[in-house]
Design a protein around this motif. Sequence first.
Motif, PDB file in Angstrom:
ATOM      1  N   LEU A   1       0.873  -1.277   0.128  1.00  0.00           N
ATOM      2  CA  LEU A   1       0.020  -0.179   0.165  1.00  0.00           C
ATOM      3  C   LEU A   1       0.866   1.350  -0.055  1.00  0.00           C
ATOM      4  O   LEU A   1       0.392   2.117  -0.640  1.00  0.00           O
ATOM      5  N   PHE A   2       2.026   1.264   0.578  1.00  0.00           N
ATOM      6  CA  PHE A   2       2.849   2.431   0.779  1.00  0.00           C
ATOM      7  C   PHE A   2       3.862   2.630  -0.297  1.00  0.00           C
ATOM      8  O   PHE A   2       4.189   3.639  -0.823  1.00  0.00           O
ATOM      9  N   PHE A   3       4.294   1.608  -0.780  1.00  0.00           N
ATOM     10  CA  PHE A   3       5.186   1.520  -1.829  1.00  0.00           C
ATOM     11  C   PHE A   3       4.942   1.128  -3.122  1.00  0.00           C
ATOM     12  O   PHE A   3       5.636   1.207  -4.119  1.00  0.00           O
ATOM     13  N   GLY A   4       3.662   0.690  -3.648  1.00  0.00           N
ATOM     14  CA  GLY A   4       3.229   0.397  -4.792  1.00  0.00           C
ATOM     15  C   GLY A   4       3.461  -1.097  -5.158  1.00  0.00           C
ATOM     16  O   GLY A   4       4.161  -1.862  -4.308  1.00  0.00           O
TER      17      GLY A   4
ATOM     18  N   GLY B   1       4.704  -2.636  -7.778  1.00  0.00           N
ATOM     19  CA  GLY B   1       6.137  -2.914  -7.933  1.00  0.00           C
ATOM     20  C   GLY B   1       7.124  -3.256  -6.885  1.00  0.00           C
ATOM     21  O   GLY B   1       8.368  -4.166  -7.160  1.00  0.00           O
TER      22      GLY B   1
ATOM     23  N   ARG C   1      -5.114   1.079  -8.361  1.00  0.00           N
ATOM     24  CA  ARG C   1      -6.011   1.901  -7.681  1.00  0.00           C
ATOM     25  C   ARG C   1      -6.854   1.540  -6.902  1.00  0.00           C
ATOM     26  O   ARG C   1      -8.130   1.580  -7.237  1.00  0.00           O
TER      27      ARG C   1
ATOM     28  N   TYR D   1      -8.222   2.106  -4.323  1.00  0.00           N
ATOM     29  CA  TYR D   1      -9.378   2.981  -3.794  1.00  0.00           C
ATOM     30  C   TYR D   1     -10.439   3.380  -4.707  1.00  0.00           C
ATOM     31  O   TYR D   1     -11.258   4.182  -4.203  1.00  0.00           O
TER      32      TYR D   1
ATOM     33  N   PHE E   1       4.260   0.256 -12.294  1.00  0.00           N
ATOM     34  CA  PHE E   1       4.219  -0.555 -11.131  1.00  0.00           C
ATOM     35  C   PHE E   1       4.620   0.162 -10.000  1.00  0.00           C
ATOM     36  O   PHE E   1       4.457  -0.233  -8.854  1.00  0.00           O
ATOM     37  N   HIS E   2       5.618   1.215 -10.336  1.00  0.00           N
ATOM     38  CA  HIS E   2       6.215   1.746  -9.275  1.00  0.00           C
ATOM     39  C   HIS E   2       5.365   2.878  -8.283  1.00  0.00           C
ATOM     40  O   HIS E   2       6.031   3.309  -7.561  1.00  0.00           O
ATOM     41  N   LYS E   3       4.311   3.101  -8.840  1.00  0.00           N
ATOM     42  CA  LYS E   3       3.731   4.282  -8.286  1.00  0.00           C
ATOM     43  C   LYS E   3       2.566   3.507  -7.141  1.00  0.00           C
ATOM     44  O   LYS E   3       1.833   2.794  -7.664  1.00  0.00           O
ATOM     45  N   ALA E   4       2.596   3.999  -6.031  1.00  0.00           N
ATOM     46  CA  ALA E   4       1.600   3.447  -4.945  1.00  0.00           C
ATOM     47  C   ALA E   4       0.311   4.242  -5.387  1.00  0.00           C
ATOM     48  O   ALA E   4      -0.831   3.796  -4.787  1.00  0.00           O
ATOM     49  N   ILE E   5       0.338   5.452  -5.439  1.00  0.00           N
ATOM     50  CA  ILE E   5      -0.906   6.130  -5.713  1.00  0.00           C
ATOM     51  C   ILE E   5      -0.976   6.672  -7.187  1.00  0.00           C
ATOM     52  O   ILE E   5      -0.104   7.432  -7.922  1.00  0.00           O
ATOM     53  N   GLN E   6      -2.397   6.532  -7.757  1.00  0.00           N
ATOM     54  CA  GLN E   6      -2.627   6.830  -9.035  1.00  0.00           C
ATOM     55  C   GLN E   6      -1.505   6.435 -10.205  1.00  0.00           C
ATOM     56  O   GLN E   6      -1.066   7.248 -10.844  1.00  0.00           O
ATOM     57  N   PRO E   7      -1.164   5.194 -10.088  1.00  0.00           N
ATOM     58  CA  PRO E   7      -0.424   4.555 -11.376  1.00  0.00           C
ATOM     59  C   PRO E   7      -1.376   4.867 -12.579  1.00  0.00           C
ATOM     60  O   PRO E   7      -2.459   4.599 -12.573  1.00  0.00           O
ATOM     61  N   GLU E   8      -0.699   4.938 -13.691  1.00  0.00           N
ATOM     62  CA  GLU E   8      -1.276   5.119 -14.867  1.00  0.00           C
ATOM     63  C   GLU E   8      -0.995   3.899 -15.849  1.00  0.00           C
ATOM     64  O   GLU E   8       0.094   3.365 -15.941  1.00  0.00           O
TER      65      GLU E   8
END
Lengths: 411, 300
Positions: A37-40, A42, A114, A116, B163-170
């Motif tokens: 959740l914090f780092f994504g 990947g 996403r 959420y 994949f590296h984004k925790a928020i709003q990955p596109e």
Amino acid sequence: MEDFMKPTPLKTKYFTPGVIVIFVFATIGILFLLARLFFGLGAVTNLSNQYPWGIWIGIDVAAGVALAAGGFTTAALGHIMHKEEYHAIVRPALLTALLGYTFVALSVAMDLGRWYYIWHPLIMWNGNSVLFEVGMCVMAYLTVLYIEFIPIVTERFIGRVSLPGFLSVLNKPVDSLLRILDKTLDKTMFIFIIAGVVLSCLHQSSLGTLMVIAGPKMHPLWQTPILPLLFLLSAISVGFPMVIFESLITSKSFGLKPEMKVLSNLGTMIAPLLGIYLAFKLGDMVIRQTFVYLNELNTASILFLIEIIFGIIVPLRIFISPKLTKTRAGLFIGSALVILGVLLNRINNFIIAYNPPYKFTPYFPSIGEILVTLGFVALEILLFRTFVMIFPIVSVPQPLTSKTKFFIRGK
Amino acid sequence: MSKQTRRNFIKTAAVAGSVIAGLPKKTDAAPKNILSEDRMGVLVDTTVCVGCRKCEWACKTAHNMPTTPLESYDNREVMKKMRRPDHTSLTVVNEYEFDDYPEFPIDVKVQCMHCDHPACVSACIVGAFSKEENGSVIWDSSKCIGCRYCMVACPFQIPSFEFHKAIQPEIKKCDFCFSRTKEGKLPACVEICPMEALTYGRRKDLIDIARRKIELYPDRYINHIYGETEVGGTAWLYLASRKFEDLQFPKLGNSPAPGVTEAIQHGVFAYFLPPIALYALLGGVMWINKNRKKSEEGEE
Ligand code: SF4
Ligand code: SF4
Ligand code: SF4
């Protein structure tokens, strides 16, 4: 004379050495989820642009849905076919399905980039999308499962509501609310039971349709237009083995005598179901002439053979034998094989068979992915244990003086 | 079961059935998927492309993505390895060397093909993808939930994910320069190409041009316009001097990628009849079994 059976909350110490190990796994899983959740995605998974889906979809979601099939198959048997002798297994199966689907939903959420936005499909529709249909059906079925569970809650708490402290003024209203719920549901439960079976048939099969659109990216041993049918048939044939397996483990873990008669009777029904599944699976292979791929010895062909031989043929042989289905070992091994077979089938369909045209590194789940998957299973076991200790789920023999009759829903 | 409860049973079942039937009809629930007669496309002539990778730079610049200066693109080291479009670059040029003509490597620009029957549009759970009138297949960030089903579905393995984004990955992929073409500008890659390896135009006309080229120079081209019929046709079309498989184009059939799935899906959900029929059937079975139990108990 036989003992009178009644679902009762089980009483035992919650923590045993085994449970503590499971607890540790659950905790580790949750830690990795927090990292996700914090780092994504990947940071925790080995997913890539080549392999967008991994074991969180293949095992937690696809296999999770299949292995929760005990819920709708026993509901169909106990309520729709109205076989009362099986009522003792309906509740444990319902609880498994309820927890199973709850964790499927949770796994999906954790796999979404996403998470959420998980509510988006409710208002943004794409009727062409198989995933949309699966999502909607699973959501609806989860709701139905919770509704089917309400009578167990009312049974436990009607006349026994005692909230702590100042909340105790609410005791009366809550009690009447439960009573109203109980009465309404008593009359309407059959709607939900049928809806549950229909919804299950729909999404169990659509889960198979999911990979059809991947077209040539899927290994021909698994890519077939009848995938939805194969998924439905395998889900139906894994329902009872799952119930048997779980019942045997629960009895062992709580020191109860397993209901051998009911379980053996269930066992005799598995063979024809497995037989139909096998027939379609082999028929499909013959018609599409995919057996040529079995000439090459590689991961795909080996796993395909394991899936068929140890997941279908061997257990089929066990369940055909009336002698073996009467023994605890026969039931246990047979059921475990069917379960592993279906688990492997889902992994094969979603992961092994997926062969993207451009790949740099092959996919193998990361430690994080594996630990989260194990953590979810562990959490599910812990919750199951908690629930059977709070709610009347597992049937246990009652003293003969007991006047209260086992209360059956949908009657 | 008494008469009264029997009637109730049927009534309640009917209500439940109509609730299910009230769910969306497939037509209102599908994302925009226009197949205009005049849709645009690009013809890529791989026999002309020299692999200068200026299109990569132009594409990044047009999409406000970080890039090194244009001069750095002269470095051909990166082309030693096959690359794929991703979140750092919506298009890449790969180079292929062949033993029979070592001095003439073939360069292939890769980006979204903008399919006529896009698998991504059909698959996306929330309809975040759409096929626009001008032929572009574009993605709507406000809808996407990041499930990555589009990536599973795309036959060309094009959509990529952050994949590296925790928020709003596109989801990142070539958008056919949708905002530029709306203003009447050329796609950035087409505009910059110094060799005119990329031709922007109506897809129909591009196919005519491609045919004529093949006719005029049968030694230069193989007789195959990649994208003319693949997966039902794509907006981006390719000409080449050798088999497309040698250039790592996927070998695909001519039927649209979403075809089989949509047939199954709409078969199962044709006016919701099959689910409703199943519901009715199960209800009937349940009712009969209950009554049988009842009458058996009555006889006892
Ligand atoms: S190439 Fe892939 S991403 Fe592009 S339009 Fe076709 S299916 Fe969609
Ligand atoms: S990742 Fe986004 S665009 Fe792709 S299918 Fe899922 S919701 Fe649609
Ligand atoms: S059309 Fe636009 S987005 Fe697509 S590759 Fe060319 S410059 Fe990039």
